[in-house]
Design an enzyme around this catalytic site. Structure first.
Site, PDB file in Angstrom:
ATOM      1  N   TRP A   1       0.829  -1.207   0.000  1.00  0.00           N
ATOM      2  CA  TRP A   1       0.000   0.000   0.000  1.00  0.00           C
ATOM      3  C   TRP A   1       0.863   1.257   0.000  1.00  0.00           C
ATOM      4  CZ3 TRP A   1      -5.363   0.216   2.741  1.00  0.00           C
ATOM      5  CH2 TRP A   1      -6.197  -0.752   2.171  1.00  0.00           C
TER       6      TRP A   1
ATOM      7  N   ASP B   1       4.682   0.246  11.359  1.00  0.00           N
ATOM      8  CA  ASP B   1       4.402  -1.164  11.608  1.00  0.00           C
ATOM      9  C   ASP B   1       5.322  -1.655  12.717  1.00  0.00           C
ATOM     10  OD1 ASP B   1       4.044  -4.097  11.325  1.00  0.00           O
ATOM     11  OD2 ASP B   1       3.077  -3.573   9.430  1.00  0.00           O
TER      12      ASP B   1
ATOM     13  N   LYS C   1      -9.628  -2.077   6.673  1.00  0.00           N
ATOM     14  CA  LYS C   1     -10.138  -3.425   6.426  1.00  0.00           C
ATOM     15  C   LYS C   1     -10.946  -3.892   7.627  1.00  0.00           C
ATOM     16  CE  LYS C   1      -7.436  -6.708   4.778  1.00  0.00           C
ATOM     17  NZ  LYS C   1      -6.338  -7.717   4.744  1.00  0.00           N
TER      18      LYS C   1
END
Length: 206
Positions: A64, A80, A160
């Site tokens: 992404w 992350d 998501k």
């Protein structure tokens, strides 16, 4: 590694090798097939623009981020817990985005605000549906809380989710925080997947 885990790992690798989008991603230089999901969303919803600042939560392995840096000339920040190989045009943090120190660092990189927050995060699956759905819902809530901290009133949030008992609850929670919320089902998702995406626009004033 147990025989059961070895079997699951072998099955996952077989699915990957048979997936035409995995092969297409490799051919086009994307790090994951999920890049096609963001490309599909952007084509449908015009989410990313040339001047927006984008935060990508749970950015590893970087698919992404690759799309985001192609779509904007603004700043792109990925975060992350896992290490992520550099992506040209993106600033990557190996950190916990829920921590105040990380949020402060990201806001500093953006000079005070982001325009778009992206989250394609999913939990490591245990195979126990109720537990996996609960953990997935926790990730959506964590990403939404982050988005509410860094977005202006015109901001957009894409996350998501996985359809299950928690899904309608998350939708109602999101509607309380954003002016509009859409549910997106993607052609780029695997046929057997229960994933769907929340696209929220316009932060409601407290």
């Amino acid at each position: 590694m147990s025989q059961k885990r070895q079997s699951k790992s072998a099955q996952w690798h077989r699915v990957q090798e048979q997936d035409t989008q995995v092969r297409a991603a490799r051919a086009q230089g994307y790090r994951s097939r999920s890049a096609f999901k963001l490309l599909e969303i952007d084509a449908r919803e015009r989410l990313l623009h040339s001047d927006v600042q984008i935060a990508d939560l749970g950015c590893s392995p970087g698919g992404w981020l690759q799309v985001a840096t192609q779509k904007t000339d603004g700043k792109v920040v990925g975060v992350d817990l896992l290490p992520t190989k550099p992506v040209v045009g993106a600033h990557i943090l190996q950190a916990d985005f829920t921590q105040e120190k990380t949020i402060a660092t990201i806001l500093e990189l953006f000079d005070g605000r982001a325009d778009v927050v992206l989250s394609d995060m999913a939990p490591n699956l245990s195979g126990i549906a109720a537990a996996d759905q609960a953990r997935a819902a926790e990730l959506v809530r964590a990403a939404m809380n982050f988005a509410l901290r860094v977005l202006p009133p015109t901001g957009r949030f894409l996350s998501k989710g996985f359809q299950g008992d928690d899904f309608p609850l998350l939708l109602e929670e999101m509607k309380k925080q954003f002016m509009t919320v859409k549910i997106l089902h993607l052609q780029a998702s695997r046929a057997a997947s229960k994933e769907a995406y929340f696209l929220a626009r316009g932060v409601r004033k407290a």
